[in-house]
Motif scaffolding. Sequence first.
Motif, PDB file in Angstrom:
ATOM      1  N   PRO A 177      55.067-127.932  83.967  1.00  0.00           N
ATOM      2  CA  PRO A 177      55.584-126.654  83.488  1.00  0.00           C
ATOM      3  C   PRO A 177      57.086-126.467  83.692  1.00  0.00           C
ATOM      4  CG  PRO A 177      53.492-126.329  84.585  1.00  0.00           C
ATOM      5  CD  PRO A 177      53.865-127.766  84.806  1.00  0.00           C
ATOM      6  N   ARG A 178      57.632-127.082  84.744  1.00  0.00           N
ATOM      7  CA  ARG A 178      59.063-126.924  85.011  1.00  0.00           C
ATOM      8  C   ARG A 178      59.933-127.582  83.945  1.00  0.00           C
ATOM      9  NH1 ARG A 178      60.028-127.676  91.537  1.00  0.00           N
ATOM     10  NH2 ARG A 178      58.632-125.993  92.223  1.00  0.00           N
ATOM     11  N   MET A 179      59.365-128.486  83.180  1.00  0.00           N
ATOM     12  CA  MET A 179      60.139-129.180  82.154  1.00  0.00           C
ATOM     13  C   MET A 179      60.173-128.428  80.831  1.00  0.00           C
ATOM     14  SD  MET A 179      58.743-133.060  82.736  1.00  0.00           S
ATOM     15  CE  MET A 179      58.762-133.834  84.365  1.00  0.00           C
ATOM     16  N   LEU A 180      59.352-127.382  80.730  1.00  0.00           N
ATOM     17  CA  LEU A 180      59.224-126.678  79.455  1.00  0.00           C
ATOM     18  C   LEU A 180      59.582-125.208  79.602  1.00  0.00           C
ATOM     19  CD1 LEU A 180      55.773-128.127  78.273  1.00  0.00           C
ATOM     20  CD2 LEU A 180      58.065-129.040  77.831  1.00  0.00           C
ATOM     21  N   GLU A 181      59.914-124.600  78.492  1.00  0.00           N
ATOM     22  CA  GLU A 181      60.186-123.172  78.452  1.00  0.00           C
ATOM     23  C   GLU A 181      59.795-122.627  77.090  1.00  0.00           C
ATOM     24  OE1 GLU A 181      64.349-122.872  79.226  1.00  0.00           O
ATOM     25  OE2 GLU A 181      64.929-123.861  77.350  1.00  0.00           O
ATOM     26  N   GLN A 182      59.616-121.335  77.043  1.00  0.00           N
ATOM     27  CA  GLN A 182      59.311-120.717  75.758  1.00  0.00           C
ATOM     28  C   GLN A 182      60.490-120.907  74.811  1.00  0.00           C
ATOM     29  OE1 GLN A 182      56.642-119.251  74.566  1.00  0.00           O
ATOM     30  NE2 GLN A 182      55.378-119.195  76.414  1.00  0.00           N
ATOM     31  N   PRO A 183      60.237-121.210  73.544  1.00  0.00           N
ATOM     32  CA  PRO A 183      61.354-121.371  72.597  1.00  0.00           C
ATOM     33  C   PRO A 183      62.012-120.028  72.322  1.00  0.00           C
ATOM     34  CG  PRO A 183      59.259-121.416  71.439  1.00  0.00           C
ATOM     35  CD  PRO A 183      58.925-121.421  72.896  1.00  0.00           C
ATOM     36  N   LEU A 184      63.229-120.063  71.849  1.00  0.00           N
ATOM     37  CA  LEU A 184      63.934-118.824  71.497  1.00  0.00           C
ATOM     38  C   LEU A 184      63.202-118.132  70.360  1.00  0.00           C
ATOM     39  CD1 LEU A 184      67.655-120.032  71.606  1.00  0.00           C
ATOM     40  CD2 LEU A 184      66.488-118.569  73.271  1.00  0.00           C
ATOM     41  N   ALA A 185      62.958-116.851  70.555  1.00  0.00           N
ATOM     42  CA  ALA A 185      62.305-116.058  69.503  1.00  0.00           C
ATOM     43  C   ALA A 185      63.338-115.377  68.624  1.00  0.00           C
ATOM     44  CB  ALA A 185      61.379-115.024  70.128  1.00  0.00           C
ATOM     45  N   VAL A 186      64.528-115.189  69.194  1.00  0.00           N
ATOM     46  CA  VAL A 186      65.640-114.564  68.456  1.00  0.00           C
ATOM     47  C   VAL A 186      66.915-115.285  68.859  1.00  0.00           C
ATOM     48  CG1 VAL A 186      67.030-112.473  68.156  1.00  0.00           C
ATOM     49  CG2 VAL A 186      64.534-112.289  68.306  1.00  0.00           C
ATOM     50  N   GLU A 187      67.751-115.593  67.887  1.00  0.00           N
ATOM     51  CA  GLU A 187      69.045-116.199  68.195  1.00  0.00           C
ATOM     52  C   GLU A 187      70.162-115.220  67.857  1.00  0.00           C
ATOM     53  OE1 GLU A 187      69.841-120.201  67.172  1.00  0.00           O
ATOM     54  OE2 GLU A 187      67.736-120.773  67.103  1.00  0.00           O
ATOM     55  N   THR A 235      59.406-108.739  71.186  1.00  0.00           N
ATOM     56  CA  THR A 235      57.933-108.740  71.202  1.00  0.00           C
ATOM     57  C   THR A 235      57.354-109.970  70.520  1.00  0.00           C
ATOM     58  OG1 THR A 235      57.894-107.400  69.180  1.00  0.00           O
ATOM     59  CG2 THR A 235      57.831-106.228  71.306  1.00  0.00           C
ATOM     60  N   LYS A 236      58.060-110.505  69.560  1.00  0.00           N
ATOM     61  CA  LYS A 236      57.667-111.719  68.841  1.00  0.00           C
ATOM     62  C   LYS A 236      58.881-112.202  68.067  1.00  0.00           C
ATOM     63  CE  LYS A 236      55.550-109.121  65.013  1.00  0.00           C
ATOM     64  NZ  LYS A 236      54.297-108.911  64.232  1.00  0.00           N
ATOM     65  N   PRO A 237      58.856-113.381  67.510  1.00  0.00           N
ATOM     66  CA  PRO A 237      60.024-113.866  66.789  1.00  0.00           C
ATOM     67  C   PRO A 237      60.518-112.871  65.732  1.00  0.00           C
ATOM     68  CG  PRO A 237      58.474-115.653  67.074  1.00  0.00           C
ATOM     69  CD  PRO A 237      57.785-114.404  67.559  1.00  0.00           C
ATOM     70  N   GLY A 238      61.803-112.465  65.850  1.00  0.00           N
ATOM     71  CA  GLY A 238      62.428-111.588  64.866  1.00  0.00           C
ATOM     72  C   GLY A 238      62.116-110.117  65.051  1.00  0.00           C
ATOM     73  N   HIS A 239      61.442-109.730  66.115  1.00  0.00           N
ATOM     74  CA  HIS A 239      61.074-108.342  66.351  1.00  0.00           C
ATOM     75  C   HIS A 239      61.508-107.865  67.737  1.00  0.00           C
ATOM     76  CE1 HIS A 239      58.332-107.579  62.850  1.00  0.00           C
ATOM     77  NE2 HIS A 239      58.449-108.903  62.789  1.00  0.00           N
ATOM     78  N   VAL A 240      62.146-106.679  67.747  1.00  0.00           N
ATOM     79  CA  VAL A 240      62.612-106.072  68.992  1.00  0.00           C
ATOM     80  C   VAL A 240      62.096-104.644  69.068  1.00  0.00           C
ATOM     81  CG1 VAL A 240      64.638-105.345  70.317  1.00  0.00           C
ATOM     82  CG2 VAL A 240      64.693-107.494  69.021  1.00  0.00           C
ATOM     83  N   ALA A 241      61.533-104.267  70.221  1.00  0.00           N
ATOM     84  CA  ALA A 241      60.981-102.927  70.405  1.00  0.00           C
ATOM     85  C   ALA A 241      61.865-102.116  71.331  1.00  0.00           C
ATOM     86  CB  ALA A 241      59.570-103.012  70.965  1.00  0.00           C
ATOM     87  N   ILE A 242      62.085-100.827  70.942  1.00  0.00           N
ATOM     88  CA  ILE A 242      62.852 -99.906  71.753  1.00  0.00           C
ATOM     89  C   ILE A 242      61.885 -98.892  72.360  1.00  0.00           C
ATOM     90  CG2 ILE A 242      64.781 -98.284  71.820  1.00  0.00           C
ATOM     91  CD1 ILE A 242      65.541-101.126  70.959  1.00  0.00           C
ATOM     92  N   ASN A 243      61.864 -98.778  73.664  1.00  0.00           N
ATOM     93  CA  ASN A 243      60.967 -97.817  74.307  1.00  0.00           C
ATOM     94  C   ASN A 243      61.596 -96.420  74.287  1.00  0.00           C
ATOM     95  OD1 ASN A 243      59.077 -99.803  74.904  1.00  0.00           O
ATOM     96  ND2 ASN A 243      60.120-100.314  76.832  1.00  0.00           N
TER      97      ASN A 243
END
Length: 243
Positions: A177-187, A235-243
Amino acid sequence: MRTDNTNTTPKFRQLLLMALLLPGMAIASGPKASTAERIVQAAKDFLESFTQKQADKGRAVEYGLDSVDNRLSLAHCPQDLDVEFAGDPERSTRTTLLVSCQGDRPWRIFLSAKVRIQVDGWVADRPIGRGERLTQSMLRSSAVVINGQRSGGFRDPQHMIGMQASRTIRAGTAITPRMLEQPLAVERGDRVVISAGSDAFSITTRGEAERSGRVGEQIPVVNENSGRRIKGRITKPGHVAIN
C-alpha cells in the motif's frame, strides 16, 4: 588325588550371557543429550508446530536457527523446555525465540532465528514508473514474503487496479500500500462541477480548480459565474462539493 567333577557348563553359559548383554545395555542407556542439543531440538519442534499452523492459513514457512555453543553451562532441566517467540514473527524475517526451563533451578536463553512467511501475492511484472496507473497487465502472481516488508502486500489485484504509483517500482517487487496512492481526481486548471446544499436541495454551477487533488481532499476553486474563490471537497473526478 581328588578330582572335582562339578559341571562348569552352566557357569560358563552365565558368564557368556552377561558378556553379551552388558555391551547392549551400555548402548541402550547411551549418553544423554546435552543442554545445547535439547535447546535446539525444542526450538525446531516449536517452529515445526508454527509452520503447520501457518500452513492451515494457506501460508508457507521457511526457517533456520543459529547454532548453540555446546559448552553452554546451564542446570539440567528435568522436564520439557518451553519455547515462545520473543517478538512478532510477522514483522520481520529475523526473530528471537525464548527457550526456558521452569524447574527447581529455572533458566532462560534467547535464540536467534530466521523465519520467512510466504503467501500468494502480487508483484510488478515490469518496471512501473512514478505516476503510472496500474492495470492488470502490469501485475503477476507470485509468492510474497509478508514479513520481509514493512507493510503487507495485496492478495486481491482489484485493490490495486486504477491506483497510481507513488514511486518507481522495479519488476518483481511485491507491491504494498505504501507504493500506491489514489490517482488525481482533479488537476489544476480543470473545469469542475461545484455543488452546494444538501441531499434534499442543492444547486450546481461551474468553476475552475486552482489546485490538483484526490477524492476526499479539499481544494480552492473559482466560481466562473461570480468570480469568487471558495473551498470545496472533491467527491469524485471533476466534482467539488461546498458544505
